[in-house]
Design a protein around this motif. Structure first.
Motif, PDB file in Angstrom:
ATOM      1  N   VAL A  23       0.805  -0.997   0.083  1.00 48.85           N
ATOM      2  CA  VAL A  23       0.036  -0.055   0.048  1.00 48.85           C
ATOM      3  C   VAL A  23       1.052   1.301   0.024  1.00 48.85           C
ATOM      4  CG1 VAL A  23      -1.617   1.292   1.355  1.00 48.85           C
ATOM      5  CG2 VAL A  23      -1.961  -1.302   0.994  1.00 48.85           C
ATOM      6  N   LYS A  24       1.911   1.184   0.691  1.00 49.44           N
ATOM      7  CA  LYS A  24       2.562   2.484   0.983  1.00 49.44           C
ATOM      8  C   LYS A  24       3.249   2.904  -0.481  1.00 49.44           C
ATOM      9  CE  LYS A  24       4.178   1.939   5.736  1.00 49.44           C
ATOM     10  NZ  LYS A  24       5.344   1.750   6.632  1.00 49.44           N
ATOM     11  N   PRO A  25       3.892   2.239  -1.373  1.00 51.75           N
ATOM     12  CA  PRO A  25       4.196   2.736  -2.799  1.00 51.75           C
ATOM     13  C   PRO A  25       2.880   3.674  -3.501  1.00 51.75           C
ATOM     14  CG  PRO A  25       5.169   0.573  -2.313  1.00 51.75           C
ATOM     15  CD  PRO A  25       4.115   0.795  -1.402  1.00 51.75           C
ATOM     16  N   VAL A  26       1.903   3.011  -3.227  1.00 51.64           N
ATOM     17  CA  VAL A  26       0.628   3.623  -3.926  1.00 51.64           C
ATOM     18  C   VAL A  26       0.476   5.000  -3.312  1.00 51.64           C
ATOM     19  CG1 VAL A  26      -1.930   3.390  -4.867  1.00 51.64           C
ATOM     20  CG2 VAL A  26      -0.408   1.356  -4.710  1.00 51.64           C
ATOM     21  N   SER A  81       0.965   8.396  -5.304  1.00 46.79           N
ATOM     22  CA  SER A  81      -0.392   9.257  -5.733  1.00 46.79           C
ATOM     23  C   SER A  81      -0.184  10.635  -5.535  1.00 46.79           C
ATOM     24  CB  SER A  81      -1.476   8.702  -4.679  1.00 46.79           C
ATOM     25  OG  SER A  81      -1.085   9.094  -3.186  1.00 46.79           O
ATOM     26  N   MET A  82       0.894  11.079  -4.733  1.00 45.79           N
ATOM     27  CA  MET A  82       1.114  12.448  -5.141  1.00 45.79           C
ATOM     28  C   MET A  82       2.427  12.569  -5.614  1.00 45.79           C
ATOM     29  SD  MET A  82      -0.840  14.431  -2.847  1.00 45.79           S
ATOM     30  CE  MET A  82      -2.313  13.255  -3.661  1.00 45.79           C
ATOM     31  N   PHE A  83       3.513  12.009  -5.425  1.00 44.16           N
ATOM     32  CA  PHE A  83       4.640  12.365  -6.155  1.00 44.16           C
ATOM     33  C   PHE A  83       4.471  12.193  -7.547  1.00 44.16           C
ATOM     34  CE2 PHE A  83       8.793  10.779  -8.163  1.00 44.16           C
ATOM     35  CZ  PHE A  83       9.647  11.847  -7.743  1.00 44.16           C
ATOM     36  N   TYR A  84       4.133  11.256  -8.140  1.00 44.87           N
ATOM     37  CA  TYR A  84       4.010  10.786  -9.708  1.00 44.87           C
ATOM     38  C   TYR A  84       3.130  11.809 -10.418  1.00 44.87           C
ATOM     39  CZ  TYR A  84       3.294   8.590 -14.060  1.00 44.87           C
ATOM     40  OH  TYR A  84       3.072   8.059 -15.310  1.00 44.87           O
ATOM     41  N   PHE A  85       2.119  12.241  -9.455  1.00 48.68           N
ATOM     42  CA  PHE A  85       1.120  12.961 -10.208  1.00 48.68           C
ATOM     43  C   PHE A  85       1.383  14.633 -10.021  1.00 48.68           C
ATOM     44  CE2 PHE A  85      -1.511   9.206  -9.990  1.00 48.68           C
ATOM     45  CZ  PHE A  85      -1.714   8.942 -11.036  1.00 48.68           C
ATOM     46  N   PHE A  86       2.301  14.900  -9.344  1.00 44.53           N
ATOM     47  CA  PHE A  86       2.855  16.069  -9.030  1.00 44.53           C
ATOM     48  C   PHE A  86       4.062  16.364  -9.912  1.00 44.53           C
ATOM     49  CE2 PHE A  86      -0.023  16.337  -5.578  1.00 44.53           C
ATOM     50  CZ  PHE A  86      -0.217  17.785  -5.437  1.00 44.53           C
ATOM     51  N   SER A  87       4.973  15.431  -9.983  1.00 50.83           N
ATOM     52  CA  SER A  87       6.066  15.666 -10.735  1.00 50.83           C
ATOM     53  C   SER A  87       5.930  15.093 -12.263  1.00 50.83           C
ATOM     54  CB  SER A  87       7.294  14.578 -10.341  1.00 50.83           C
ATOM     55  OG  SER A  87       7.204  13.265 -10.348  1.00 50.83           O
ATOM     56  N   ASN A  88       4.986  14.409 -12.486  1.00 46.77           N
ATOM     57  CA  ASN A  88       4.710  13.832 -13.845  1.00 46.77           C
ATOM     58  C   ASN A  88       5.708  13.412 -14.854  1.00 46.77           C
ATOM     59  OD1 ASN A  88       2.992  13.331 -16.067  1.00 46.77           O
ATOM     60  ND2 ASN A  88       2.375  15.662 -16.506  1.00 46.77           N
ATOM     61  N   PRO A  89       6.314  12.449 -14.489  1.00 44.08           N
ATOM     62  CA  PRO A  89       7.594  11.931 -15.137  1.00 44.08           C
ATOM     63  C   PRO A  89       7.166  11.074 -16.601  1.00 44.08           C
ATOM     64  CG  PRO A  89       7.390  10.414 -13.309  1.00 44.08           C
ATOM     65  CD  PRO A  89       6.365  11.434 -13.075  1.00 44.08           C
ATOM     66  N   LEU A 138       3.057   2.385 -13.635  1.00 47.81           N
ATOM     67  CA  LEU A 138       3.294   0.938 -13.081  1.00 47.81           C
ATOM     68  C   LEU A 138       4.822   0.598 -12.871  1.00 47.81           C
ATOM     69  CD1 LEU A 138       2.416  -1.882 -12.665  1.00 47.81           C
ATOM     70  CD2 LEU A 138       2.714  -2.317 -14.994  1.00 47.81           C
ATOM     71  N   ASP A 139       5.737   1.350 -13.827  1.00 48.87           N
ATOM     72  CA  ASP A 139       7.135   1.176 -13.806  1.00 48.87           C
ATOM     73  C   ASP A 139       7.492   1.899 -12.331  1.00 48.87           C
ATOM     74  OD1 ASP A 139       7.500  -0.280 -16.011  1.00 48.87           O
ATOM     75  OD2 ASP A 139       7.801   1.936 -17.345  1.00 48.87           O
ATOM     76  N   ASN A 140       7.095   3.014 -12.053  1.00 49.45           N
ATOM     77  CA  ASN A 140       7.424   3.576 -10.717  1.00 49.45           C
ATOM     78  C   ASN A 140       7.201   2.863  -9.520  1.00 49.45           C
ATOM     79  OD1 ASN A 140       8.917   6.570 -11.186  1.00 49.45           O
ATOM     80  ND2 ASN A 140       7.293   5.983 -12.929  1.00 49.45           N
ATOM     81  N   TYR A 141       5.740   2.279  -9.598  1.00 53.24           N
ATOM     82  CA  TYR A 141       5.312   1.458  -8.686  1.00 53.24           C
ATOM     83  C   TYR A 141       6.091   0.199  -8.411  1.00 53.24           C
ATOM     84  CZ  TYR A 141       2.171  -1.648  -5.882  1.00 53.24           C
ATOM     85  OH  TYR A 141       1.670  -2.443  -4.687  1.00 53.24           O
ATOM     86  N   ILE A 142       6.372  -0.609  -9.373  1.00 54.49           N
ATOM     87  CA  ILE A 142       7.278  -1.604  -9.105  1.00 54.49           C
ATOM     88  C   ILE A 142       8.486  -1.300  -8.395  1.00 54.49           C
ATOM     89  CG2 ILE A 142       8.628  -3.489 -10.353  1.00 54.49           C
ATOM     90  CD1 ILE A 142       6.214  -3.672 -12.664  1.00 54.49           C
ATOM     91  N   VAL A 143       9.242  -0.582  -8.992  1.00 54.91           N
ATOM     92  CA  VAL A 143      10.424  -0.217  -8.373  1.00 54.91           C
ATOM     93  C   VAL A 143      10.325   0.156  -6.939  1.00 54.91           C
ATOM     94  CG1 VAL A 143      12.580   1.590  -8.332  1.00 54.91           C
ATOM     95  CG2 VAL A 143      11.613   0.967 -10.486  1.00 54.91           C
ATOM     96  N   ALA A 188      13.720   3.251 -16.025  1.00 47.61           N
ATOM     97  CA  ALA A 188      12.543   3.408 -16.524  1.00 47.61           C
ATOM     98  C   ALA A 188      11.841   4.715 -17.184  1.00 47.61           C
ATOM     99  CB  ALA A 188      11.541   3.180 -15.083  1.00 47.61           C
ATOM    100  N   ASN A 189      12.507   5.791 -16.674  1.00 42.42           N
ATOM    101  CA  ASN A 189      12.330   7.272 -17.194  1.00 42.42           C
ATOM    102  C   ASN A 189      13.037   7.232 -18.519  1.00 42.42           C
ATOM    103  OD1 ASN A 189      10.680   9.332 -17.061  1.00 42.42           O
ATOM    104  ND2 ASN A 189      12.368  10.525 -16.092  1.00 42.42           N
ATOM    105  N   ALA A 190      14.188   6.779 -18.451  1.00 40.98           N
ATOM    106  CA  ALA A 190      15.209   7.091 -19.760  1.00 40.98           C
ATOM    107  C   ALA A 190      14.587   6.419 -21.090  1.00 40.98           C
ATOM    108  CB  ALA A 190      16.291   6.821 -19.515  1.00 40.98           C
TER     109      ALA A 190
END
Length: 1108
Positions: free
Chosen positions: A961-964, A968-976, A981-986, A1053-1055
């Motif tokens: 649960v903690k990665p989600v 939910s804040m970091f991904y949608f605020f930084s928008n890489p 899914l890639d960020n969640y798995i890592v 994952a980003n590159a």
């Protein structure tokens, strides 16, 4: 130029050659921009066919070359990446424009292989320009300027495969075609990749530069001397070539503003539609997806609230239903018992009336019989014939009728008639008071064959409890026959006996040469309650540890026999209960849950559930815990039950496993007199079932003191002063001249004497130090040499020991030791103590208890249920953890925006530190808060593996649960650019990894140091992992640090999402950081391996360094 570009261009040279020579010809063929001259499609097609025929053999060789394989770290699929950079099939109009602009000699202006390599080598070496045959200090044409190109001589054909010599190219200088770039110092041009915008440069008279590329036009030249693009490097060095954010470039010569409802990132070739619920104005560089993060968090929060509330509601409803069933069963059992008592009372009244009537009739007939006999004596010669009938009428007939009736009744006499006849024949007989008469149905109550519902189980349990209460009430005033009935009662279960005998038991502290116990001889027997008393420092707890096999760091001499054999006490640990001095119970469980868990894990596995419930209910009833059975025990922070009730729960944890040997360390400390008596009555009931009870007691009341069977009285130094019956202790001390004053509690008086507060007797001359020797003399035990001088007249030879002077001489010899010697002895003793503890933890003894407790899988199931309840009751703490993680994600997502040059490495670095720190501190609670409970449960035989796996299993919920929550804040605020899914798995494997590290800290360290290390370690390891250009040792250490692999997985994952014009930036950044696109699965696997290894290490350390 940036460092990343400088470090990558030497390797990328072969890549650019392959890009251009492989992809360009088919795209030229597709252009169509006119109907005559060099714009004629037929002419262009002919030129393309010529170029393609020369490059067919070059394409395959370049793909298989070693130079191309050097780019595997940044290019996974060469065809796909090159298509993304140079696939102009959708729009190749700029190529036709170039042919028309150069009047058909565009092919003569294209760089050969050696020229491209020469340019890239110059850039990689940081020189920017290197002299060559076309551009040098003596010969510098217009085509050598940035953005300009020349053509070959008319008599020379272009050979794109030329890799040895730069061709002579100085004729007809022209500005570089749109869609191409022409490096300074070379007179040729290279196509710009997709995502770039390469128009003609325009002079800026204000700055004197050629916009948008920023190079100066040649001194002394006109302003129209600005050419085209001059270089394609990484985004930091040639960002003006990249299609600007807010616009997209379908070709390298066209730039279109992004329309409303779309967004265009830097270097885009198309515009992307914005998600719903997001606002994208014209020329938007990115979409605002904060709403999705808020929605995801709201949905997750709602789901968690539902889970927590519903789970808590389910537990509450289940407890309420159990309580209702239990109360109904208890009420029914009480009513049945009361009805039975009323029936018995009525029978007793009827019995008394029948007995009185029988006595009266017996006396009446006895008088008549005596009168008749007197009359017959007066007629000695009269003998009636045997067959004669009586001479009197009515009495005869009536007598005959009575006789017949009596005969018919005598055929089947009732129990009551038997009892009355017995009392008539022998009035002194007591057989009529046998308790079994009329009560056999009570003892023959059979358990139903199958009980599946709670009501059936509780009815059975409370029926048995009420029956036991009735029998106990009857046994208060027992007659002889009642005692016999109790002795032969098969309903009283006896447990396997454990008798502990010890002779000359001596415990010496290693390294200190100090005796904790000395020459203790005696035994504790089953069915008795033995009280262990003495002043502080007398070794009472040490004695309990010795007979329980828990004494470590000591040299043990003497003999300890278990049931008369030299067996290890650890062989019987499944049927031995040890109640520690501290109340070690789970504060976030109820009283019943604590007792029920202990019963399920420690009672025999084959025992039916109904019998287990009966055992627990019996203990709750006997300890007086019925009013608080559903109350939380409580902790220091959260108030629960009272201290006395908590003490009784501490004892109940051992009583529910039905031990054969029950050892208690100060169970009555902190209890009032009533609670102590209640506890002693419960222990007395255990002793009636054959349990060997031994307990340390401080200052018991006289009433409590008389409830013990045996007494062991120890003096300071661990010496025995008395060991025997409680009834005879005053008689023994009176024989020594020590009498107990009136209105003084005997145990208090004896302890005051042993403390030296009260003199034994003013007239006897007895000193309290002589009491141990007096006991040895009383029993004929050998007296140690150093104690013989305490009593005058006792010499060494009579007791087989050395003289006191010799002993003092030996002690004097051992005391002459230097400081270094003492220090070395202390170090050795400390190491020996630790070694003894570790050896004790891994001690394996043959099981002689004949009790098969539940296996690891079954205990794992019980542990998971218990830990799950504890987590649900700690929902508020977990909610705070989630809230902090949420705020961290929002702050870092807002402040650490994704940098395209480094693919968001900075934001991901902060993420690794923050998530590691917060998740480690939260995971510490799993093992730090209940170490004492684990040590106690492990010492009793519960599975350590089941305990550890249950903790880890329940913690997996937080790991998932903690990665989600964070994303939910970091991904949608930084928008890489990488996917959620890639960020969640890592992040998932990262949290799994750091949780295992937190387990190690929690197991080995105290809570304070563990929190400090949890904060410090992520920062230090991240600094080591992000070092660039470090030495070989640092690189080796960095590869062992989990932040290195987590950061690499995030960046990779980003590159992967950067292509086209970003290829050089991607390769340069990955090369500079030492990352490889192929290592993403490896990074995930290493993080998972870190988590597994640290968990195994935590388990080994937990088992190794536990305290028993």
């Amino acid at each position: 130029m940036s460092d990343s570009a400088l470090g990558s261009f030497r390797t990328v040279s072969a890549f650019l050659l392959l890009l251009f020579f492989t992809i360009w010809p088919p795209f030229v063929r597709s252009q169509d921009d006119g109907s005559s001259g060099w714009s004629n499609p037929l002419v262009v097609s002919t030129a393309v066919q010529m170029l393609r025929s020369r490059l067919n053999n070059l394409t395959d060789s370049l793909i298989a070359s070693n130079s191309a394989r050097k780019l595997d770290f940044c290019i996974l699929d060469p065809r796909s990446d090159w298509d993304g950079a140079f696939n102009f099939s959708s729009n190749a109009s700029f190529l036709g424009s170039c042919f028309e602009y150069t009047k058909g000699n565009a092919l003569q202006r294209v760089c050969t292989a050696i020229e491209v390599e020469f340019y890239l080598r110059s850039v990689s070496e940081g020189n920017g320009f290197k002299p060559n045959k076309n551009c040098n200090l003596s010969d510098w044409t217009q085509g050598c300027e940035p953005g300009w190109a020349c053509t070959l001589s008319e008599d020379r054909e272009i050979d794109l495969n030329e890799s040895k010599e730069i061709p002579f190219r100085t004729r007809d200088p022209l500005p570089c075609c749109e869609g191409f770039f022409c490096p300074r110092g070379l007179t040729c041009m290279i196509p710009c990749p997709l995502g770039a915008y390469c128009p003609f440069a325009k002079p800026n008279t204000t700055t004197g530069l050629c916009d948008p590329y920023g190079y100066q036009w040649p001194p002394g030249k006109a302003t129209n001397s600005c050419g085209g693009a001059d270089k394609w490097l990484d985004v930091g060095s040639s960002g003006n070539v990249f299609c600007s954010a807010g616009s997209y470039c379908p070709t390298t010569t066209v730039k279109t503003p992004c329309s409303s409802g779309h967004y265009c990132r830097l270097g885009s070739t198309t515009e992307k539609s914005c998600f719903k619920l997001t606002s994208c104005d014209p020329n938007s560089a990115n979409q605002n997806i904060h709403a999705y993060g808020i929605m995801l968090f709201a949905a997750l929060s709602t789901l968690l609230l539902i889970i927590y509330n519903c789970s808590d509601q389910v537990i509450t409803i289940r407890e309420r239903r159990n309580a209702k069933s239990r109360e109904t069963a208890a009420r029914s059992a009480r009513e049945t018992a009361q009805a039975r008592e009323r029936w018995k009372a009525a029978k007793e009244i009827a019995k008394k009336h029948a007995l009185g009537l029988q006595t009266q009739l017996s006396r009446t007939f006895s008088r008549k019989r005596s009168v008749k006999q007197e009359e017959l004596k007066m007629l000695p010669h009269f003998k009636p014939p045997s067959d004669a009938s009586p001479t009197y009428g009515p009495p005869a007939s009536s007598s005959s009728g009575y006789s017949e009736a009596s005969t018919s009744r005598k055929k089947e006499p009732s129990a009551l008639t038997k009892m009355m006849h017995t009392l008539e024949d022998d009035p002194d007989s007591i057989e009529g008071f046998n308790l079994e008469i009329g009560d056999k149905h009570l003892k023959k109550m059979e358990k139903p064959k199958k009980m599946s519902t709670r009501s059936q189980i509780f009815n059975y349990a409370y029926g048995q409890i009420e029956k036991e209460k009735a029998m106990q009430q009857q046994r208060k005033n027992l007659t002889f026959s009642g005692i016999i009935a109790m002795a032969t009662d098969s309903e009283i279960r006896t447990r396997p006996p454990i008798e502990i005998a010890f002779k000359d038991l001596t415990l010496t502290l290693k390294g200190k040469k100090r005796n904790l116990l000395r020459c203790v001889t005696g035994k504790i027997t089953p069915g008795h309650i033995t009280a262990l008393m003495g002043p502080s420092g007398a070794g009472k707890t040490t004695f309990l540890n010795a007979i329980a096999g828990k004494a470590t760091g000591c040299t043990i001499t003497g003999v300890i026999l278990v049931n008369g054999r030299m067996d290890s006490i650890h062989s019987y640990k499944k049927i031995i209960g040890f109640v520690p001095q501290d109340d070690i119970v789970h504060g976030n469980l109820t009283v019943e849950e604590n007792l029920w868990f202990s019963a399920r894990c420690r009672l025999p596995a084959h025992l039916p559930k109904a019998d287990k419930v009966l055992v627990v209910e019996r203990v709750i009833e006997s300890l007086g815990l019925q009013p608080v059975r559903d109350s939380l025990v409580g902790t220091v922070e959260k108030r629960g039950i009272s201290g006395g009730q908590r003490k009784r729960v501490n004892v109940g944890l051992e009583m529910v496993m039905e031990p054969s040997l029950l050892i208690l360390d100060e169970p009555t400390s902190g209890l009032d007199s009533a609670s102590s008596q209640l506890l002693l009555r419960a222990l007395r009931r255990e002793a009636l079932e054959g349990v060997n009870v031994c307990m340390v007691v401080h200052q018991p009341s006289y009433t409590l003191f008389r409830m013990f069977d045996e007494l062991i009285l120890l003096a300071k130094g661990g010496l025995t002063v008395y060991h025997g019956s409680v009834i005879k202790v005053e008689e023994y001390f009176l024989g020594l001249g020590v009498s107990v004053p009136e209105r003084v509690n005997p145990p208090d008086h004896f302890i005051d004497i042993l403390e030296g507060i009260v003199k034994p007797s003013p007239n006897s001359g007895l000193d309290y130090k002589q009491l141990p020797v007096r006991w040895m003399l009383h029993n004929g035990y050998p007296i140690p040499p150093d104690m013989q001088s305490r009593i005058p007249g006792v010499n060494a030879s009579s007791h087989g020991g050395a003289s006191s002077s010799e002993a003092h001489a030996r002690d004097a010899g051992t005391n002459t030791q230097s400081f270094a010697g003492e220090f070395w002895e202390d170090v050795k003793s400390t190491m020996q103590l630790r070694g003894d503890k570790i050896q004790h933890n891994f001690l394996i003894a043959k099981d002689l208890s004949n009790r098969q407790t539940p296996g690891i899988l079954q205990q794992y199931k019980y542990f998971v249920g218990r830990v799950g309840k504890q987590r649900l009751r700690e929902a508020r703490i977990q909610a705070v953890d989630f809230l902090i993680l949420l705020l961290a994600g929002a702050c870092l997502g807002t402040l650490a925006k994704v940098n395209d040059a480094t693919f968001g490495a900075a934001g991901y670095t902060y993420t690794i530190i923050a998530v590691s720190l917060l998740c480690k501190i939260a995971a510490l609670r799993s093992f730090s808060l209940d170490k004492l409970q684990y040590w106690r449960e492990s010492a009793s035989g519960m599975s350590s593996l089941a305990y550890f796996l249950s903790k880890d299993t329940v913690d997996l919920f937080s790991v998932i649960v903690k990665p989600v929550i964070y994303l939910s804040m970091f991904y949608f605020f930084s928008n890489p650019r990488s996917s959620f899914l890639d960020n969640y798995i890592v992040l998932l494997v990262l949290v799994y990894c750091v949780t295992g590290i937190a387990y190690v800290f929690a197991v080995v360290l105290e809570p304070g140091p563990a929190q400090l290390w949890s904060v410090l370690l992520p920062v230090v390891l991240t600094l080591i992992a992000t070092q660039r250009g470090s030495s070989g040792l640092v690189k080796v250490i960095a590869k062992l640090c989990y932040p290195k692999w987590a950061l690499e997985a995030f960046v990779i994952a980003n590159a992967k999402r950067y292509s086209g014009v970003w290829l050089i930036t991607r390769c340069g950044s990955l090369l500079n950081a030492g990352y490889d696109l192929r290592n993403w699965p490896l990074c995930i696997a290493i993080l998972v391996l870190h988590g597994m290894v640290t968990r195994i290490l935590a388990y080994v350390l937990m088992v190794t360094f536990q305290k028993k």
